[in-house]
Design an enzyme around this catalytic site. Sequence first.
Site, mmCIF file in Angstrom:
data_model
loop_
_atom_site.group_PDB
_atom_site.id
_atom_site.type_symbol
_atom_site.label_atom_id
_atom_site.label_comp_id
_atom_site.label_asym_id
_atom_site.label_seq_id
_atom_site.Cartn_x
_atom_site.Cartn_y
_atom_site.Cartn_z
ATOM 1 N N SER A 1 -77.576 91.992 77.076
ATOM 2 C CA SER A 1 -76.553 92.014 78.364
ATOM 3 C C SER A 1 -76.848 90.975 79.212
ATOM 4 O O SER A 1 -75.727 90.779 79.982
ATOM 5 C CB SER A 1 -77.011 93.422 78.821
ATOM 6 N N HIS B 1 -71.678 91.347 71.897
ATOM 7 C CA HIS B 1 -72.069 92.431 73.098
ATOM 8 C C HIS B 1 -71.310 93.674 73.180
ATOM 9 O O HIS B 1 -70.032 93.801 73.544
ATOM 10 C CB HIS B 1 -71.990 91.674 74.561
ATOM 11 N N GLU C 1 -67.595 91.831 73.688
ATOM 12 C CA GLU C 1 -67.429 90.888 74.200
ATOM 13 C C GLU C 1 -68.429 89.730 73.192
ATOM 14 O O GLU C 1 -69.511 90.087 72.730
ATOM 15 C CB GLU C 1 -68.329 90.622 75.354
ATOM 16 N N ASN D 1 -70.173 92.967 83.051
ATOM 17 C CA ASN D 1 -71.364 92.960 84.058
ATOM 18 C C ASN D 1 -71.250 92.152 85.375
ATOM 19 O O ASN D 1 -71.900 92.270 86.335
ATOM 20 C CB ASN D 1 -72.683 93.200 83.295
#
Length: 387
Positions: free
Chosen positions: A118, A139, A151, A189
Site C-alpha cells: 500500500s 494493489h 490499482e 490512499n
Amino acid sequence: MIEKVGIIGAGTMGSGIAQVAATAGCVVKIFDTQKDALDKAKLSLEKILSRLVEKGRIDTDEKNRIQTNIRYVSTLKDLADSNLTIEAIVENLDIKKKVFQELESYVSKECIIASNTSSLSIASIASSLQKPERCVGIHFFNPAPLMQLVEVIPAIQTSETTLETSVKTIKDWGKVVAIAKDTPGFIVNRVARPFYGEALRIYEEGIANFATIDWAIKSKGGFKMGPFELMDFIGNDVNYTVTETVFGAFYFDPRYKPSFTQKRFAEAGYLGRKSGKGYYNYAEDATNSVAKENDALGKQIFERLLVMLINEAADALFWNIASAEDIDNAMTKGVNYPKGLLAWADEKGIDWCVATMDTLYDEYHEDRYRCSPLLRKMKSKKEKFFN
Ligand code: NAI
C-alpha cells in the site's frame, strides 16, 4: 494467459486475493512462513464459501472447485511453476526485497512478480530483482473478494508486456482496474486523505463534534459512512500510520499533515471498533455524543470537505497520477464514494471549486488550502473534466 498463481502471505489480503484468483479459475498456491496463518486462511475460506452456498450465491460444486483450486504450501520454492506471483506479506521493504530475490531464483523468466504493497515504492521493490521489468504493483482493497477496484502500478522499470498482462488478468478476474503512477498512496490512499484530515481539522477547530461531522457528510453528501465512523472501522492506528507515511513521502507537504487528535487516540489505544472505543464508544450501554442536525452547519461542513477532496483529485490529475476516469473509478469502486470526485466537480461547477478553495486560503493563509493549478486553468478556459 495466467493459469498458475502464487500468493505469498496468507493474511487478510493474501487469502482474499487467493479466493479471487481461484474463483476466476486459476490454480493458486499460497505460501506463508507461519503454518497457523495457512490453517486460518483455509478455515476462513471454508466459512466464507459455506455462507455463499447458504445464501444461494454459489452451489456446492462451485465451492468445491474453488477450494480444490487453492493449495496451501510450506516453501517459497513450491511457487516455482507460477505465471504470476502476488506478494502480500508484512509491509517492510527489506523483508519484501529478500523474498523477491529468493522467489526470482525459483520461477521462470516470464513469471510476473507483483506486490500488493500500500505504501512502498514499486521501483524500490523491483530493484531487488535481476529482471526488474517483470515487477509491478497490484494493489487490492480490503476485503479483496468484495471490493471491485484494483490499482495496477507500473514502476519505471516495468515492461509494457508485464503491465498489459497484469491489467488483462485482473480484468479477467472481474475487477475494475485503475492504472496509477508509482507515487505515494497511488490513487485512493492519496485522494482520500482530506476525508480524514479535513474532518479532524473541522473537529479540532471546534466547529462541530464527531457525530455532527459524520451526520453532515452522510446526509448532505450521501456517503455511506462518516469520516469518524470510517476511521473507527479502519482503526486509528492503521489510518494514522497511512497519513504519516504519505506526509513523509510527500516531503512534508502541509496538505497531508497528520492530526494530533488522531495521534492521541491511537496512543491512548482508542483504536475504534477493534478496541471497543474510538471516536465512538462501542460498548452496548455506552452513551455517545449526538449530532446537531443544523442544515446550514451541515452544508458548510460537507462543502468544505468535498472541495478539499475535489482539489486533491484534480491535483492528482494535474500530476498525471492517473486518468480522470481512473481517478473517479478508484474512489467509487475502491472506497465506495457516492460519486466520482471529478464528476462531482463538474456538477458543482469549476468556478465554485476555485472560489471555495480561495475562500479557505484567504481565511487561513496555509499552503494546505492552495487551489490546484489545474482547477484554475480549467476555470479560465471554461473547461469541464467530462463532456
Ligand atoms: P497480514 O498481517 O494480515 O498478513 C501478512 C502475512 O504475511 C502473515 O500471515 C505473515 O505470517 C506472512 N508473512 C510475513 N513475512 C513473510 C515471509 N517472509 N514470507 C511469507 N509470509 C510472510 O497483512 P495484510 O493486511 O494482509 O497485508 C499484507 C500486505 O498487503 C501489506 O503489504 C499491506 O500493506 C498490503 N495491503 C493491506 C491492506 C489491508 O487493508 N490490510 C490493503 C491493501 C494492501
